[in-house]
Write an enzyme that holds these catalytic residues in place. Structure first.
Site, PDB file in Angstrom:
ATOM      1  CG  ASP A   1      -7.074  -4.428   3.923  1.00  0.00           C
ATOM      2  OD1 ASP A   1      -8.067  -4.377   4.654  1.00  0.00           O
ATOM      3  OD2 ASP A   1      -6.935  -3.723   2.907  1.00  0.00           O
TER       4      ASP A   1
ATOM      5  CG  ASP B   1      -2.333 -20.060  -0.755  1.00  0.00           C
ATOM      6  OD1 ASP B   1      -1.529 -19.938   0.198  1.00  0.00           O
ATOM      7  OD2 ASP B   1      -2.040 -20.656  -1.804  1.00  0.00           O
TER       8      ASP B   1
ATOM      9  CE  LYS C   1       0.929 -17.694  -2.789  1.00  0.00           C
ATOM     10  NZ  LYS C   1       0.157 -18.927  -2.673  1.00  0.00           N
TER      11      LYS C   1
ATOM     12  CG  ASP D   1     -12.544  -6.785   5.874  1.00  0.00           C
ATOM     13  OD1 ASP D   1     -12.075  -6.193   6.867  1.00  0.00           O
ATOM     14  OD2 ASP D   1     -13.142  -6.201   4.952  1.00  0.00           O
TER      15      ASP D   1
ATOM     16  CE1 TYR E   1      -3.281  -2.723  -0.014  1.00  0.00           C
ATOM     17  CE2 TYR E   1      -3.692  -2.370   2.319  1.00  0.00           C
ATOM     18  CZ  TYR E   1      -3.961  -3.035   1.142  1.00  0.00           C
ATOM     19  OH  TYR E   1      -4.925  -4.012   1.125  1.00  0.00           O
TER      20      TYR E   1
END
Ligand code: NAD
Length: 357
Positions: free
Chosen positions: A248, A224, A192, A252, A142
């Site tokens: 992020d 994942d 990852k 959620d 970001y």
């Protein structure tokens, strides 16, 4: 009498509705537990853009830097989507985080017994969930440079950069370790590393740090798989440590375990200055202005502000207990509708919480 200075940023969408509830809660708790609270309200997000053409005006940022803690509701609306990136409300949020150097975002996810039936997952899967997501907040994709969109003759090319240095990984790992030590000493670092170099550095750095703490049990998981495990068996997690973008998305996902994103609080912290306490959810433009939003994520963020930001532990305990009591009496906002409870408005939920304080 001790006086705490709070800056309240109501922001956009449902922000003003849920902020009104938290404001009343803070004032009642300060009365009950004998401390003064000064609440300064400042413009931030879309509403600040409307007035100052800047979603994070300097005057607001200066006030945030000099207070004891910041309580933020939420920002954003699709009507700002066409603005240049730096003028959008979400960019204001990134500016606040980076200006206050809020590199650690703490998101506790705990199943409240009274809400077990509001989750879309089976009771057996979620009943023991009690985890914390520790997300790096001021670096990663970001913020990484270079970034941009290049327009060629017939097509466009867009790119972002995911970047971390060792220091950034070490300081967020240290926070996760300190949190894990107060819990069950277990950290699952999510990356990852099978594909990304930046994740390979992340994994190596976290492993090196954890070696200094014999009591910490560290495991690594690919993002994942972590998404899958959070749905399959979320109670296996204690502290999840991860980077900005993975945190992020995963937080959620974890929010939905609790029944609604309207239930999840967070704290964004650094080592020294004021923290920002805010619900995980966004400005929910689809329900804004209808007095139906769930104010509990913001109220629980207020409890985190009291506990972590102001060290008002009794007031924080009292507020969390009051919220539990209201829920166990089967009062709900519509996002938590389980067909067996009384559905009440945002402001009514606020009144019910105040009654239990
Ligand atoms: P959102 O979290 O605002 O809404 C997602 C869904 O959850 C919507 O259906 C909404 O009605 C519901 N919801 C959210 N909070 C709720 C609450 N308290 N009570 C009841 N229902 C609730 O996410 P979105 O729709 O992707 O984004 C809307 C805007 O918010 C966008 O402009 C986005 O950029 C912004 N946003 C801001 C933040 C922030 O301020 N920290 C975080 C995420 C998104």
């Amino acid at each position: 009498m001790l006086t705490h200075k709070i800056v309240l940023l109501s922001g956009d969408g449902i922000g003003p509705e849920i902020s009104e509830v938290s404001k009343k809660i803070l004032l009642k708790l300060s009365d009950k537990f004998n401390f003064n609270i000064e609440i300064e309200e400042e413009l931030f997000g879309g509403i600040a853009f409307e007035k100052f053409e800047d979603p994070a005006p300097k005057s607001t940022l200066d006030k945030c830097k000099s207070c004891d803690a910041v309580l933020l509701a939420c920002v954003g609306d699709s009507k700002y989507d066409q603005l240049p990136r730096e003028l959008r409300p979400e960019s204001g949020l990134l500016k606040l985080r980076s200006d206050l150097n809020l590199f650690a975002n703490i998101r506790p996810v705990k199943i409240r017994n009274s809400l077990i039936e509001s989750s879309s997952l089976k009771k057996e899967v979620i009943q023991n969930v009690d985890l914390v997501v520790v997300r790096e907040l001021t670096s990663g994709i970001y913020f990484g440079e270079p970034r941009g969109i290049i327009k060629n003759k017939n097509k466009e090319r867009a790119f972002n950069t995911m970047v971390y240095n060792t220091d950034e990984i070490e300081r967020i790992t240290e926070i996760a370790i300190q949190i894990a030590k107060k819990r069950n000493n277990r950290i699952c670092s999510v990356d990852k590393a099978n594909v990304l170099e930046v994740s390979q550095l992340w994994r190596k750095t976290v492993e090196n740090m954890a070696k200094n703490y014999k009591e910490i049990h560290l495991s690594n998981m690919y993002v994942d798989n972590a998404a899958m495990q959070l749905i399959r068996d979320p109670s296996q997690f204690d502290v999840i440590l991860t980077n900005n973008i993975f945190g992020d998305i995963l937080s959620d996902l974890a929010a939905m375990l609790t029944g609604s994103i309207g239930m999840l609080p967070s704290a964004s912290l650094n080592n020294i200055g004021p923290g920002v306490f805010e619900p995980v959810h966004g400005s929910a433009p689809d329900i804004a202005g209808r007095n139906i939003a769930n104010p509990i994520a913001m109220a629980l963020s207020t409890a985190m502000l009291l506990r972590i930001g102001l060290n008002q532990i009794q007031a924080a305990d009292n507020l969390e207990l009051a919220i539990d009591k209201v829920l166990s009496k089967r009062f709900r906002t519509s996002d938590l509708d389980d067909g067996k409870s009384e559905i009440i408005s945002c402001s009514k939920m606020g009144e019910k919480i105040l009654e239990e304080i």
